[in-house]
Design a protein around this motif. Structure first.
Motif, PDB file in Angstrom:
ATOM      1  N   ARG A  67      81.939  69.366  64.288  1.00  0.00           N
ATOM      2  CA  ARG A  67      82.318  70.717  64.683  1.00  0.00           C
ATOM      3  C   ARG A  67      82.336  71.656  63.486  1.00  0.00           C
ATOM      4  N   PHE A  68      82.838  71.171  62.353  1.00  0.00           N
ATOM      5  CA  PHE A  68      82.844  71.974  61.137  1.00  0.00           C
ATOM      6  C   PHE A  68      81.430  72.440  60.807  1.00  0.00           C
ATOM      7  N   VAL A  69      80.494  71.500  60.836  1.00  0.00           N
ATOM      8  CA  VAL A  69      79.105  71.802  60.490  1.00  0.00           C
ATOM      9  C   VAL A  69      78.513  72.807  61.474  1.00  0.00           C
ATOM     10  N   LYS A  70      78.777  72.601  62.749  1.00  0.00           N
ATOM     11  CA  LYS A  70      78.242  73.511  63.769  1.00  0.00           C
ATOM     12  C   LYS A  70      78.765  74.923  63.580  1.00  0.00           C
ATOM     13  N   GLN A  71      80.056  75.035  63.253  1.00  0.00           N
ATOM     14  CA  GLN A  71      80.648  76.361  63.054  1.00  0.00           C
ATOM     15  C   GLN A  71      80.044  77.091  61.866  1.00  0.00           C
ATOM     16  N   ALA A  72      79.548  76.329  60.882  1.00  0.00           N
ATOM     17  CA  ALA A  72      79.033  76.928  59.646  1.00  0.00           C
ATOM     18  C   ALA A  72      77.563  77.302  59.742  1.00  0.00           C
ATOM     19  N   GLU A  73      76.912  76.935  60.833  1.00  0.00           N
ATOM     20  CA  GLU A  73      75.487  77.220  60.965  1.00  0.00           C
ATOM     21  C   GLU A  73      75.223  78.728  60.887  1.00  0.00           C
ATOM     22  N   GLY A  74      74.288  79.090  60.041  1.00  0.00           N
ATOM     23  CA  GLY A  74      73.925  80.492  59.902  1.00  0.00           C
ATOM     24  C   GLY A  74      74.776  81.273  58.929  1.00  0.00           C
ATOM     25  N   SER A  75      75.828  80.650  58.423  1.00  0.00           N
ATOM     26  CA  SER A  75      76.710  81.342  57.486  1.00  0.00           C
ATOM     27  C   SER A  75      76.149  81.273  56.072  1.00  0.00           C
ATOM     28  N   GLU A  76      76.268  82.360  55.328  1.00  0.00           N
ATOM     29  CA  GLU A  76      75.816  82.390  53.938  1.00  0.00           C
ATOM     30  C   GLU A  76      76.966  82.137  52.972  1.00  0.00           C
ATOM     31  N   ASP A  77      78.157  81.930  53.502  1.00  0.00           N
ATOM     32  CA  ASP A  77      79.327  81.636  52.680  1.00  0.00           C
ATOM     33  C   ASP A  77      79.170  80.242  52.077  1.00  0.00           C
ATOM     34  N   GLU A  78      79.311  80.135  50.756  1.00  0.00           N
ATOM     35  CA  GLU A  78      79.142  78.860  50.071  1.00  0.00           C
ATOM     36  C   GLU A  78      80.458  78.097  49.942  1.00  0.00           C
ATOM     37  N   GLY A  79      81.537  78.614  50.514  1.00  0.00           N
ATOM     38  CA  GLY A  79      82.822  77.939  50.439  1.00  0.00           C
ATOM     39  C   GLY A  79      82.905  76.764  51.393  1.00  0.00           C
TER      40      GLY A  79
ATOM     41  N   SER B 265      94.723  74.323  52.057  1.00  0.00           N
ATOM     42  CA  SER B 265      94.513  75.711  51.631  1.00  0.00           C
ATOM     43  C   SER B 265      93.282  75.850  50.747  1.00  0.00           C
ATOM     44  N   GLU B 266      92.870  77.091  50.538  1.00  0.00           N
ATOM     45  CA  GLU B 266      91.722  77.378  49.681  1.00  0.00           C
ATOM     46  C   GLU B 266      92.021  77.036  48.223  1.00  0.00           C
ATOM     47  N   SER B 267      93.285  76.949  47.875  1.00  0.00           N
ATOM     48  CA  SER B 267      93.648  76.592  46.502  1.00  0.00           C
ATOM     49  C   SER B 267      93.201  75.187  46.137  1.00  0.00           C
ATOM     50  N   ALA B 268      92.994  74.347  47.152  1.00  0.00           N
ATOM     51  CA  ALA B 268      92.533  72.971  46.927  1.00  0.00           C
ATOM     52  C   ALA B 268      91.037  72.852  47.209  1.00  0.00           C
ATOM     53  N   GLY B 269      90.325  73.963  47.113  1.00  0.00           N
ATOM     54  CA  GLY B 269      88.929  74.008  47.508  1.00  0.00           C
ATOM     55  C   GLY B 269      87.991  73.106  46.735  1.00  0.00           C
ATOM     56  N   PHE B 270      88.396  72.609  45.563  1.00  0.00           N
ATOM     57  CA  PHE B 270      87.541  71.715  44.778  1.00  0.00           C
ATOM     58  C   PHE B 270      88.164  70.324  44.678  1.00  0.00           C
ATOM     59  N   ILE B 271      89.094  70.034  45.560  1.00  0.00           N
ATOM     60  CA  ILE B 271      89.746  68.720  45.580  1.00  0.00           C
ATOM     61  C   ILE B 271      89.262  67.944  46.790  1.00  0.00           C
ATOM     62  N   THR B 272      88.663  66.795  46.562  1.00  0.00           N
ATOM     63  CA  THR B 272      88.240  65.943  47.674  1.00  0.00           C
ATOM     64  C   THR B 272      88.220  64.487  47.229  1.00  0.00           C
ATOM     65  N   GLY B 273      88.428  63.595  48.184  1.00  0.00           N
ATOM     66  CA  GLY B 273      88.423  62.168  47.898  1.00  0.00           C
ATOM     67  C   GLY B 273      89.651  61.679  47.161  1.00  0.00           C
ATOM     68  N   GLN B 274      90.723  62.466  47.170  1.00  0.00           N
ATOM     69  CA  GLN B 274      91.929  62.103  46.438  1.00  0.00           C
ATOM     70  C   GLN B 274      93.022  61.579  47.365  1.00  0.00           C
ATOM     71  N   VAL B 275      93.746  60.582  46.890  1.00  0.00           N
ATOM     72  CA  VAL B 275      94.923  60.071  47.589  1.00  0.00           C
ATOM     73  C   VAL B 275      96.127  60.508  46.761  1.00  0.00           C
ATOM     74  N   VAL B 276      96.778  61.564  47.211  1.00  0.00           N
ATOM     75  CA  VAL B 276      97.881  62.171  46.461  1.00  0.00           C
ATOM     76  C   VAL B 276      99.176  61.418  46.762  1.00  0.00           C
ATOM     77  N   THR B 277      99.779  60.850  45.740  1.00  0.00           N
ATOM     78  CA  THR B 277     101.003  60.066  45.915  1.00  0.00           C
ATOM     79  C   THR B 277     102.229  60.946  45.735  1.00  0.00           C
ATOM     80  N   MET B 278     103.139  60.886  46.699  1.00  0.00           N
ATOM     81  CA  MET B 278     104.437  61.543  46.554  1.00  0.00           C
ATOM     82  C   MET B 278     105.511  60.557  47.016  1.00  0.00           C
TER      83      MET B 278
END
Length: 269
Positions: free
Chosen positions: A130-142, A241-254
């Motif tokens: 669904r994410f991919v489908k929603q982004a179709e045609g968008s020029e936003d690189e975020g 949030s967008e503040s974590a826009g470059f964070i992926t594949g992380q297991v954040v321990t709290m």
């Protein structure tokens, strides 16, 4: 850039109680549109009916056996019908069961792999399309969407009574990393929050029923206390949030430092 999730459309599973419920309410209070989902129709309605019926409510709820693919598809469809899109998936549909490792009829591994791992995996696969489908045609690189899985420090520890839970959460952590790499080209982020003891209703009940349970947890936690559900929700909000826009594949321990010193003999409550 703030940790804002205002206006985002979010699915939160496991939302009839515990952390899922806390996250669903927290997101709605922060301006997100939330579809809270769980299998327990009665419990879900009791927990969220008042929230959903409020005049300015951004929250809806969906009941169905989320281990089944039809229910998963119906959940996504209901979210689209309600909010037009999906931006965030929080997989909190999880269960803890005691294990008897030597008994194949009571080791609980298949049941917890189904609920704690496979349901999260199938939901991630479905929502990412669904994410991919929603982004179709968008020029936003975020980013086009994100997934946050609820894990546990039990994934990195060994305790016989937690065999199935430990195995399922360890698998969930690896799934988080693998899906993060697989979905990165589509600009989809996948992360997890690995927590220790959190003051949910179920833990409160367990501590009331077992003298010394609280002290056992606190004594094995360097920060000397048990986390509040709101603290987990804040971390999940940051990852969404967008503040974590470059964070992926992380297991954040709290866990208040617990996994740094916790002996094998003390289970991860």
């Amino acid at each position: 850039m703030s940790f804002s999730i205002k206006g985002k459309s979010c699915i939160v599973t496991g939302a009839s109680h515990g952390l899922g419920l806390a996250i669903a309410r927290h997101f709605a209070e922060r301006g997100a549109y939330v579809m809270a989902a769980d299998s327990d129709d009665k419990r879900l309605a009791e927990a969220l009916a008042a929230d959903a019926e409020a005049e300015d409510s951004r929250l809806r709820y969906f009941a169905g056996d989320l281990r089944q693919r039809l229910a998963q598809a119906n959940l996504v469809s209901a979210t689209i019908d309600a909010f037009d899109r999906v931006d965030v998936l929080v997989n909190a549909y999880r269960m803890v069961l005691p294990s008897k490792p030597g008994n194949p009829d009571e080791d609980a591994v298949e049941e917890l792999l189904q609920q704690n791992l496979l349901t999260a995996l199938r939901m991630t696969q479905l929502v990412s399309k669904r994410f991919v489908k929603q982004a179709e045609g968008s020029e936003d690189e975020g980013g086009v969407g994100c997934v946050i899985n609820m894990s546990s420090i039990a994934a990195r520890r060994t305790h016989p009574r937690l065999l199935a839970y430990s195995v399922s959460t360890a698998a969930l952590d690896q799934m988080t990393r693998s899906m993060a790499v697989a979905l990165a080209p589509d600009r989809i982020r996948v992360n997890a929050v690995s927590f220790g003891s959190v003051l949910t209703t179920s833990l409160n009940q367990a501590m009331n029923e077992n003298e010394g349970y609280r002290e056992d947890i606190v004594s094995h936690t360097p920060m000397g206390r048990i986390a509040q559900p709101s603290e987990v929700a804040e971390v999940v909000q940051f990852l969404a949030s967008e503040s974590a826009g470059f964070i992926t594949g992380q297991v954040v321990t709290m866990d208040g430092g617990r996994s740094l010193v916790d002996p094998v003999g003390a289970p991860a409550h």
